[in-house]
Design a protein around this motif. Structure first.
Motif, short mmCIF file in Angstrom:
data_model
loop_
_atom_site.label_atom_id
_atom_site.label_comp_id
_atom_site.label_asym_id
_atom_site.label_seq_id
_atom_site.Cartn_x
_atom_site.Cartn_y
_atom_site.Cartn_z
N ILE A 5 -58.04 65.70 -16.84
CA ILE A 5 -59.15 64.18 -17.14
C ILE A 5 -59.82 64.10 -16.16
O ILE A 5 -59.08 63.89 -15.28
CB ILE A 5 -59.08 63.91 -18.32
N LEU A 21 -51.71 58.21 -21.79
CA LEU A 21 -52.90 58.01 -23.41
C LEU A 21 -52.14 57.55 -24.52
O LEU A 21 -53.31 56.57 -25.25
CB LEU A 21 -53.09 59.11 -23.67
N LYS A 131 -61.90 56.92 -28.79
CA LYS A 131 -62.90 57.81 -27.93
C LYS A 131 -61.23 58.49 -27.55
O LYS A 131 -61.34 59.79 -27.41
CB LYS A 131 -63.29 57.04 -27.02
N ASN A 134 -59.61 61.11 -29.75
CA ASN A 134 -59.87 62.14 -29.94
C ASN A 134 -59.51 63.07 -28.66
O ASN A 134 -59.49 64.43 -28.44
CB ASN A 134 -61.22 61.93 -29.39
N LYS A 135 -59.66 62.43 -27.58
CA LYS A 135 -58.87 63.23 -25.96
C LYS A 135 -56.98 63.52 -26.65
O LYS A 135 -57.02 64.29 -25.94
CB LYS A 135 -58.53 61.95 -25.64
N GLU A 138 -57.74 66.46 -28.65
CA GLU A 138 -58.16 67.79 -27.70
C GLU A 138 -56.47 68.27 -26.65
O GLU A 138 -56.15 69.60 -27.13
CB GLU A 138 -59.33 66.98 -26.80
N GLN A 139 -56.10 67.23 -26.31
CA GLN A 139 -54.54 67.23 -25.46
C GLN A 139 -53.36 67.78 -26.70
O GLN A 139 -52.37 68.99 -26.40
CB GLN A 139 -54.41 66.57 -25.45
#
Lengths: 199, 815
Positions: A5, A21, A131, A134-135, A138-139
């Protein structure tokens, strides 16, 4: 399982691992739960004043239509993608009610500025958490289509004093419960993604 | 005829009406108990034949529709109609009761108007507390709401109204509970020994009507019983979950006697929105604990539990509680406490340790299902106060424990977000032996301190009590005091001023103070060699034509004269000759005097000592060695008187005086001009006398040069002065020309005891009184003018006090 990222657009990319995360997400969700507990307790103190109200709440929370695991075994058995999507759905379902709470408190109740400020903080943190999730999605490889449906919430009309208080009490009570749910699920997920074999 | 018909008609109508109204079927009530369904009831009335032949049918319309539909569900032997949820979507309803085609009654209503909950049931009460006197108590009221057979989604909150009164009272007292309030409701200040009655009814908030009243509950507590043994109601004491997977609830039995005899307590719960009360899945511990295992436990769902019993076929709920499992987590205490030594301080007095433990085995930390935080508490064994440290992992250091002391450490934990702390773990004992080095060094240190202190004390004592002054001097040098070299302070003490002065005179910078500021005596320095210098000598000499100034012992002595009265030689004027002398001198001196006014001028009004010819000297009995100049102020009277008499005598006097040679230093000053000029006595007397002989009015304010009477203690001199001034200014133009007579002292008038007006004093003067050559200066007033006392003669026999104008007398002087 760490996709890079980029912190700066043109600069060097720094990879944040999923476990990091999740760690951050866990911290934010813990904060949100603490704030919501404080707001609920304060509301109790100011408006309910120790009456035996908690007996009579059983107006169901609007998020009860989202089916979530209710005990540890069920939660451990739930796949992480589903857990994640549940968390995201619950989060999103609370945006409207929280805005309603904020507007109600800022409009009517002067001395509850503490609750108001906490609600504002909560909304901020929830955005950050969304947020982050969401990341993570994706991962993790989560497709947005698989996300649970957000539960719509209707603003109640024509609230007089007493039912307004009961409405707000209900909202704060349900929100506190849901933040605890989110926090617990995220901790389970974090364990799964950091110590895969042990969890 | 018509009347009869009318009457009969009315009667029929009336009868038929009454028959109709009393006998016909009527709808008794439509009500909705739960806001979802409603029921209408009716009775058949007295229509016997109806029930046989015709059936009563119940029809309704709802909303806008005009269709009459028949009742969906007849209940209660067809005297009630029940509408379930599916029929209750509208707000407006009309119902009517028909038999065949006869509509017996029709009614329309709004749904909300018929909402009326069922009355609460199962009223019972519990004692909250009793006052100390045992005369008043607070109670808790418990009740139940009727649960419908078809529980709807959720329980609608209701508002209650509780009414109570002593049994014999007329009026009910009323309490309304707030919405969402659940039993128990406290009621305060009930008197013991009195029977009360209580009833309750409920309503949905803002909708519909109140229910009927419940059955009446009697509340009574005998006074004696209230004091002896407080009744304890069975209650749920605690519900907790140790690991957020199971939970248990405990309750206490209380001491209700009838309970323990007959009944057992039963435990019920509801889960979520399900309103059914289920009994405890597992009773444990002889019926005072209920355990819910994993299958019955769901997190994030509301549970409600109740403690119930059956007494006389009446369900009594003793206690009720609602909670959510995630809020009642209370973990087990941590286990396996241990500690290790981290390090010891250099002095050996303090040490750090690391405390280690394990999470309770029941809490699933591993999966992240629960996150715990810990609290370490430690204290010295003999202390009573625990210190605490927070920790988030299973080991944590504890700093700064004293060596050689015993400590106790205990731990507890809790879920981070909510819940309660666990019980404390077992104690672990910590003892860190103090290293020997530390002990020894500590002892040595203390020894050194003590010895050092003793040694220092000994030294100080030695020094203080030592006989040898040298030692004392050496160790305790004296503090220097101010001192002038060569001067013995003893001299000063003995008062030998002359010696001191001689000593001082050796110092160049020293000049004896000539007391120039002393208003008593003011000297004009005489420069013997200076012809232009001081006036006194020169004037006299000029007057008398003498060449040589007289040396005077006083001159030489003047230098060291401190201005004391040693030079003062008041002479007794034996006759007026002196005065005449003075006058003559005065007159001759006048011109010069006027010229020299400025020279002589000193401070305003300040007397100037002039040494004129030493006229007085000759007439003095001369017991004095010093023939100093004297301040001589001659009274106006004397001046006048003497002047009036004769001039020549004055002259002769003068010449007589002058023949004395060395007596020429003295000249009598008869007056001082306002500008400071000194008027010598001879020469002016005549004119003065003439002018002053006239009666004049007093104008005390005439002369600005007069010293204002600013003090109570004004001498008569001042008064005279004023008079003189005024007189002079007004009536003595002649005198003013020749002589600026502004200040005349009437010393003589001072003496006169009778203080009349200014006029009087002017006239009272006795011209025959000899003008004294010497006038004692009695004091100086604030303007630094001399206040004379003419009769104060230097003879010691004479009293020195006279001539004061007392403040009381002042009033007489000044009109």
């Amino acid at each position: 399982m760490a996709t890079p990222i980029c912190a700066n657009e043109g600069g060097e990319c720094r990879t944040i691992s999923v476990s990091e995360l999740f760690h951050r997400a866990g911290e934010i969700s813990h904060q949100i739960h603490a704030l919501s507990t404080e707001a609920y307790n304060e509301f109790n103190q100011h408006f309910i004043q120790g009456q035996h109200l908690n007996f009579s709440i059983i107006n169901s929370c609007h998020t009860s239509s989202i089916v979530t695991p209710q005990n540890k075994e069920d939660a451990l058995r739930t796949p992480h993608k589903r857990l994640l999507s549940l968390v995201i759905a619950i989060l999103r379902s609370w945006q409207d009610p929280l805005q309603y709470v904020i507007s109600e408190f800022s409009a009517t109740h002067g001395n509850t500025s503490s609750i108001l400020s906490k609600s504002v903080k909560i909304v901020k943190q929830m955005k950050r958490l969304a947020k982050g999730l969401n990341k993570i999605s994706e991962q993790v490889g989560q497709h947005s289509g698989a996300i649970e449906q957000t539960v719509p919430w209707e603003q109640p009309l024509d609230e007089d004093g007493d039912s307004l208080i009961s409405q707000l009490y209900n909202l704060l009570h349900c929100f506190r419960r849901d933040t605890n749910k989110i926090d617990t699920y995220l901790k389970l997920l974090k364990c799964r993604f950091t110590q895969k074999l042990k969890c | 005829m018509a009347a009869i018909w009318v009457t009969w008609f009315f009667l029929t109508v009336a009868v038929s009406n009454t028959a109709y109204s009393s006998d016909g079927p009527k709808i008794t009530e439509c009500h909705s108990a739960d806001q979802e369904t409603f029921t209408c009831s009716w009775n058949v009335g007295n229509y016997q034949n109806l029930t046989e032949h015709h059936q009563l049918k119940f029809f309704y319309t709802k909303g806008e529709s005009r269709d009459w539909r028949e009742c969906p569900t007849y209940v209660n032997r067809e005297t009630s109609c029940y509408f379930n949820q599916s029929y209750t979507s509208e707000m407006e309803y009309c119902v009517h009761l028909k038999s065949d085609n006869i509509t017996h009654e029709q009614r329309c209503f709004t749904f909300n108007d018929i909402v009326k909950p069922d009355a609460p049931i199962s009223l019972n009460w519990a004692l909250l507390n009793i006052s100390q006197s045992g005369l008043f108590m607070d109670i808790q009221l418990w009740w139940e709401d009727v649960v419908n057979s078809e529980p709807s989604a959720g329980w609608t909150p209701r508002r209650y109204e509780i009414q109570y009164k002593p049994r014999d009272a007329e009026l009910w007292q009323s309490i309304e509970t707030l919405p969402h309030q659940h039993p128990p409701q406290p009621l305060y200040n009930f008197a013991t020994g009195k029977e009360y009655v209580v009833r309750i009814r409920s309503t949905y908030p803002n909708i519909g009507n109140f229910s009927e009243f419940s059955n009446i509950l009697k509340v009574f507590l005998p006074v004696s019983q209230s004091v002896e043994v407080p009744l304890e109601r069975p209650r749920i004491t605690e519900c907790r979950s140790p690991e957020q997977e199971t939970f248990t609830c405990r309750w206490s039995v209380g001491n209700y006697q009838n309970l323990t005899e007959r009944m057992r307590l039963r435990f019920f719960y509801t889960k979520g929105n399900n309103a059914d009360w289920k009994e405890c899945p597992k009773y444990m511990h002889n019926g005072s604990i209920c355990y819910f295992n994993q299958t019955y436990t769901s997190i994030w769902i509301s549970y409600c539990v109740q403690l119930k019993s059956e007494i006389q076929d009446q369900n009594i709920t003793f206690d009720k509680r609602c909670f959510s499992i995630d809020n009642i987590v209370k973990p087990d205490p941590p286990i396996a406490l241990n500690w290790t030594l981290l390090n010891i301080s250099q002095s050996g007095l303090l040490a750090d340790i690391q405390v280690l433990w394990e999470a309770p085995p029941t809490a699933d930390i591993r999966n992240g299902w629960i996150s715990l935080k810990y609290e370490i508490q430690y204290k010295a064994s003999e202390s009573n106060h625990w210190d605490s440290i927070e920790a988030f992992s299973t080991s944590h250091p504890v700093y700064a424990l004293s060596t050689g002391k015993g400590y106790e450490i205990r731990l507890r934990c809790k879920q981070i977000a909510n819940g309660d702390f666990s019980e404390f773990s077992d104690l672990v004992y910590v003892f860190i032996p103090a290293p020997r080095l530390a002990e020894e060094s500590g002892i040595l240190f203390r020894l050194i301190l003590v010895l050092g202190f003793l040694g220092t004390a000994l030294m100080i004592l030695l020094i203080l009590f030592a006989k040898s002054p040298r030692l004392k001097l050496f160790s305790l040098p004296p503090v220097p005091v101010p001192k002038i070299n060569g001067i013995d302070t003893d001299l000063l003490k003995k008062g030998k001023i002359d010696e001191v002065n001689s000593i001082f005179a050796n110092h160049l910078s020293y000049k004896p103070d000539l007391y120039i500021d002393d208003p008593w005596v003011e000297f004009i320095d005489i420069d013997l060699d200076d012809p232009d210098g001081k006036m006194e000598l020169l004037d006299t000499d000029r007057l008398l034509g003498h060449d040589h100034p007289k040396s005077d012992n006083c001159l030489s002595a003047k230098d060291d004269d401190s201005g004391r009265d040693s030079c003062y030689e008041p002479d007794v004027p034996e006759d007026g000759t002196v005065a005449k002398q003075n006058v003559s001198e005065f007159s001759s001196l006048q011109l010069e005097g006027s010229e020299r006014k400025e020279d002589i001028k000193s401070d305003t009004g300040a007397p100037v000592s002039i040494s004129g010819t030493d006229v007085k000297q000759s007439q003095q009995p001369d017991g004095e060695a010093c023939k100093c100049r004297k301040i001589q102020l001659v009274t106006t009277d004397s001046i006048f008187s003497t002047a009036a008499r004769s001039e020549p005598p004055l002259h002769s006097q003068l010449s007589n005086h002058s023949s004395f040679g060395k007596m020429d230093f003295y000249a009598q000053v008869s007056d001082i001009t306002p500008t400071g000029g000194v008027l010598l006595s001879p020469g002016q007397q005549n004119k003065l006398k003439v002018s002053l002989a006239k009666e004049t009015s007093l104008d005390p304010k005439a002369n600005q040069n007069t010293k204002p009477l600013d003090s109570a203690y004004t001498s008569e001199v001042d008064a005279k002065q004023l008079c003189a001034i005024s007189l002079n200014n007004k009536r003595l133009p002649d005198a003013a020309e020749d002589l600026k007579l502004s200040n005349y002292f009437t010393a003589e008038s001072l003496e006169s005891a009778t203080v009349g007006t200014c006029k009087q004093t002017e006239i009272v003067r006795q011209p025959t009184i000899p003008v004294p050559d010497y006038t004692s200066i009695h004091m100086v007033d604030s303007q630094q003018s001399l206040l004379l006392n003419p009769n104060v003669l230097p003879n010691k026999n004479q009293p020195t006090l006279a001539g004061y104008l007392m403040p009381e007398q002042l009033g007489n002087v000044i009109p």
